[in-house]
Design a protein around this motif. Structure first.
Motif: not given
Length: 418
Positions: A373, A214, A376-377, A293-294, A296-297, A216, A356, A289-290
């Motif tokens: 984001i 994804a 996409h994930q 993204s973490r 969300v994941f 990350l 989120c 952003k990172e």
């Protein structure tokens, strides 16, 4: 073999400075009532390349340093102490007991008796002049598995097995694990537990692989077998092999960044961490952003154990940089509703994508950017699920258990419209 140790009153803190393969003594940690106080050594402060262990907590100055409110020892030093599993190993070694009560030993004992190859750039010694590493043994995985199983049962280890497992007694986390070295790389090896109801190590492997797909920044992982048991190998990112040995990278946990200890960890929030990133991190916008993204994941894969020690940053003496992600491990759940270990937006920690979206402004982008984001994930997880499960040789039973329960749980998606 039960080892009797007197109570300790001090420990010398040794540090690997950037680019070096040998440590130097930085200062002394001393018992002061119920607290542990640190002061830098005069010779260390006089060094041209002296590095503050962490400037916001232990700046480079002489004298005993005060503690932040609510702390009993400097958090940036506590980061280098063993957590639940390492403490169980030491309780087995020193007391010959099943380590359910980790308060049986004090913090100085945990620091001085755990292995020297701990996370980050610190170690702890009895001497200010002579550095003696503890347990530099690199044991076969089969021996480590045997030793871990005995510790879980509370069986006293033989000297040989004790030495094999002691090497990894300094690392964090609650699950059975050990440290191994293979040529120019070092790994954390995670084992199955006797209490596992499903393949936890495979679940973590799948989550880490999907996170990487994804986009990350995650620690590389692989699955191996030893003694017919699954072992997850996570490549260490705090070590660099060079011609004359190993360099170590200084690190601090998000708990340290937030100025909290374990008793206050429930107050840790992504919102506050994002604020710190904006002021103290290199490449703040990319890092935000990172981190988003973490977050969300974690929700998409069912990792609700995203506490503040499971986020960390490299420290170079001036600024911070987010480390690769680690410990992305889906947690067992029986129902749908779940909460994250860290607060997400205000007092809301619900494990939902809509939470989120509400937090997007804290990461300096719009709801639509956050939505992109997330979409996409979801697409990556759905597209690569079968392939990554095949990589892990995951059984059909566990696939059915994980899918739409840990991974893409309906509660996580509730209210989110693509």
């Amino acid at each position: 073999m039960i080892i009797s140790k007197p109570p300790y009153s001090q420990a010398f803190v040794w540090i690997w400075l950037p680019g070096e393969t040998e440590p130097v003594v930085a200062g002394k940690l001393s018992l002061d009532g119920q607290n542990l106080l640190f002061n830098y050594g005069k010779s260390y402060l006089e060094r041209d390349n002296a590095l503050a262990i962490y400037e916001a907590e232990l700046p480079l100055k002489s004298g005993a340093q005060g503690l932040l409110a609510g702390l009993s020892m400097p958090n940036c030093i506590r980061d280098a102490a063993p957590d639940a599993w390492g403490r169980r190993v030491l309780i087995n070694r020193l007391l010959g007991l099943k380590g359910t009560d980790t308060t049986q030993l004090d913090e100085l004992t945990y620091l001085l008796e755990s292995g020297s190859d701990r996370i980050g750039a610190l170690d702890f010694q009895h001497s200010a002049t002579e550095y003696v590493p503890r347990s530099p043994v690199n044991a076969p995985l089969e021996e480590l598995l045997d030793a871990a199983a005995l510790v879980e049962k509370g069986v006293l280890l033989t000297p040989e097995l004790e030495q094999a497992l002691h090497h990894g007694s300094s690392i964090g986390g609650a699950r059975p694990k050990a440290l191994i070295e293979d040529g120019q790389k070092k790994f954390i090896a995670k084992f199955s537990s006797s209490t596992d109801l499903y393949s936890v190590v495979k679940a973590e492997f799948i989550a880490m692989r999907l996170a990487a797909l994804a986009g990350l920044n995650v620690a590389p992982v692989s699955m191996v077998q030893a003694a017919n048991k699954d072992v997850l190998l996570i490549e260490r990112f705090d070590r660099t092999h060079v011609a004359d040995g190993w360099q170590r990278k200084a690190m601090v946990s998000a708990l340290t960044l937030l100025g909290l200890d374990e008793m206050m960890a429930r107050y840790a929030s992504y919102e506050d961490l994002a604020e710190i990133i904006r002021h103290r991190f290199k490449n703040a916008s990319v890092t935000l952003k990172e981190l988003f993204s973490r977050l969300v994941f974690n929700i998409l894969c069912g990792n609700t154990d995203d506490h503040a020690r499971n986020h960390a940053a490299f420290w170079d003496g001036d600024m911070l940089t987010l480390t690769p992600a680690y410990d992305i491990c889906p947690q067992g759940r029986t129902g749908n509703e779940a909460t994250q270990a860290m607060l997400i937006s205000g007092d809301n920690r619900m494990s939902q994508l809509t939470t989120c979206l509400d937090a997007a402004q804290n990461f300096l982008f719009s709801r639509e950017e956050a939505r992109a984001i997330i979409k996409h994930q979801i697409e990556v997880v759905e597209t690569n699920w079968a392939t990554v499960c095949d990589e892990a040789n995951l059984s059909e039973t566990d696939r059915a258990l994980f899918w739409k329960r840990q991974f893409l749980n309906p509660f996580a998606l509730e209210g989110f419209k693509e």
